[in-house]
Design a protein around this motif. Structure first.
Motif, short mmCIF file in Angstrom:
data_model
loop_
_atom_site.label_atom_id
_atom_site.label_comp_id
_atom_site.label_asym_id
_atom_site.label_seq_id
_atom_site.Cartn_x
_atom_site.Cartn_y
_atom_site.Cartn_z
N LEU A 11 -22.51 7.21 -14.89
CA LEU A 11 -21.48 6.43 -14.18
C LEU A 11 -20.11 6.58 -14.85
N ASN A 12 -20.09 7.16 -16.05
CA ASN A 12 -18.80 7.54 -16.67
C ASN A 12 -18.15 8.69 -15.88
N LEU A 13 -18.92 9.35 -15.03
CA LEU A 13 -18.38 10.49 -14.25
C LEU A 13 -17.92 10.08 -12.86
N LEU A 14 -17.87 8.78 -12.59
CA LEU A 14 -17.44 8.35 -11.25
C LEU A 14 -16.06 8.92 -10.94
N GLY A 15 -15.88 9.28 -9.68
CA GLY A 15 -14.63 9.92 -9.27
C GLY A 15 -14.80 11.43 -9.15
N GLU A 16 -15.61 11.98 -10.09
CA GLU A 16 -15.87 13.44 -10.06
C GLU A 16 -17.28 13.71 -9.57
N ARG A 17 -18.17 12.75 -9.81
CA ARG A 17 -19.59 12.95 -9.52
C ARG A 17 -19.88 12.63 -8.05
N GLU A 18 -20.34 13.62 -7.29
CA GLU A 18 -20.75 13.41 -5.90
C GLU A 18 -19.89 12.34 -5.19
N PRO A 19 -18.58 12.60 -5.03
CA PRO A 19 -17.71 11.56 -4.44
C PRO A 19 -18.15 11.12 -3.05
N SER A 20 -18.85 12.01 -2.32
CA SER A 20 -19.28 11.59 -0.98
C SER A 20 -20.36 10.52 -1.05
N VAL A 21 -21.03 10.43 -2.20
CA VAL A 21 -22.08 9.41 -2.37
C VAL A 21 -21.54 8.18 -3.11
N TYR A 22 -20.73 8.46 -4.17
CA TYR A 22 -20.35 7.36 -5.06
C TYR A 22 -18.88 6.96 -4.95
N GLY A 23 -18.11 7.65 -4.11
CA GLY A 23 -16.70 7.29 -3.95
C GLY A 23 -15.82 8.09 -4.89
N ASP A 24 -14.50 7.99 -4.68
CA ASP A 24 -13.60 8.82 -5.50
C ASP A 24 -12.81 8.02 -6.53
N HIS A 25 -13.23 6.80 -6.81
CA HIS A 25 -12.58 6.03 -7.87
C HIS A 25 -13.26 6.31 -9.21
N SER A 26 -12.44 6.48 -10.24
CA SER A 26 -13.01 6.64 -11.59
C SER A 26 -13.51 5.27 -12.07
N LEU A 27 -14.34 5.30 -13.11
CA LEU A 27 -14.84 4.04 -13.66
C LEU A 27 -13.67 3.22 -14.22
N ALA A 28 -12.70 3.90 -14.84
CA ALA A 28 -11.54 3.18 -15.40
C ALA A 28 -10.76 2.48 -14.28
N ALA A 29 -10.59 3.18 -13.14
CA ALA A 29 -9.85 2.58 -12.02
C ALA A 29 -10.63 1.39 -11.44
N ILE A 30 -11.94 1.54 -11.35
CA ILE A 30 -12.77 0.42 -10.85
C ILE A 30 -12.65 -0.78 -11.80
N ASN A 31 -12.72 -0.49 -13.11
CA ASN A 31 -12.67 -1.59 -14.07
C ASN A 31 -11.34 -2.33 -14.02
N GLU A 32 -10.25 -1.61 -13.72
CA GLU A 32 -8.94 -2.28 -13.55
C GLU A 32 -9.02 -3.30 -12.42
N ARG A 33 -9.63 -2.89 -11.31
CA ARG A 33 -9.78 -3.80 -10.17
C ARG A 33 -10.66 -5.01 -10.54
N LEU A 34 -11.69 -4.72 -11.36
CA LEU A 34 -12.61 -5.81 -11.74
C LEU A 34 -11.92 -6.81 -12.65
N LYS A 35 -11.00 -6.31 -13.48
CA LYS A 35 -10.22 -7.22 -14.35
C LYS A 35 -9.45 -8.21 -13.50
#
Ligand code: DQA
Length: 145
Positions: A11-35
């Motif tokens: 999940l550290n590869l979010l954004g690059e890993r199979e974006p059609s399945v997992y979306g194109d946001h990186s984990l860092a970008a998601i965590n910003e939203r979660l903050k």
């Protein structure tokens, strides 16, 4: 209210890993939203990601007595880690399991979650919004209060 957001292998590869399945946001970008989501709920938030089962177990154990809620995406460990299941039961911190994708409509091995029975809820197939829903549920009262 302190919330720990945990992500497992790959999940550290979010954004690059199979974006059609997992979306194109990186984990860092998601965590910003979660903050922002935690702030809105008046909650403190901490983040942890590891590709290693033992490190995830260690972090869950550390949460005992220090954290009020866990949001966890165990990645592939979801489907076979009795160690993570046991750790969640051991600390008895309310945990919500989140999956970005629809684990029920993919390979058959993904339909089984051995960790979900140790959680108070499971959110599937809402992309990164699922993590926000989990924070709202843990911090904002509602059906889990
Ligand atoms: C996942 C689903 C798992 O089956 C997979 O191994 C992952 C991500 C999800 O968020 O959809 O790594 O947990």
């Amino acid at each position: 209210m302190k919330i720990l957001v945990m992500n497992g292998p790959n999940l550290n590869l979010l954004g690059e890993r199979e974006p059609s399945v997992y979306g194109d946001h990186s984990l860092a970008a998601i965590n910003e939203r979660l903050k922002e989501c935690a702030e809105k709920n008046g909650a403190e938030i901490d983040f942890f990601q590891s590709n290693h089962e033992g490190s995830i177990v260690d972090k869950i154990q550390e949460a005992y007595g220090k954290v009020d809620g866990i949001v966890i995406n165990p990645g592939a460990y979801t489907h076979y880690s009795y160690a993570i299941y046991d750790a969640l039961l051991a600390v008895s911190v309310p945990a919500i399991e989140v999956h970005l994708s629809n684990i029920n409509r993919r390979e058959s091995f993904r339909r089984i979650s051995v960790t979900a029975p140790a959680c108070v809820a499971q959110i599937v197939c809402h992309g990164f919004l699922g993590y926000m829903e989990a924070i709202d549920l843990l911090a904002g009262g509602g059906p889990l209060a």
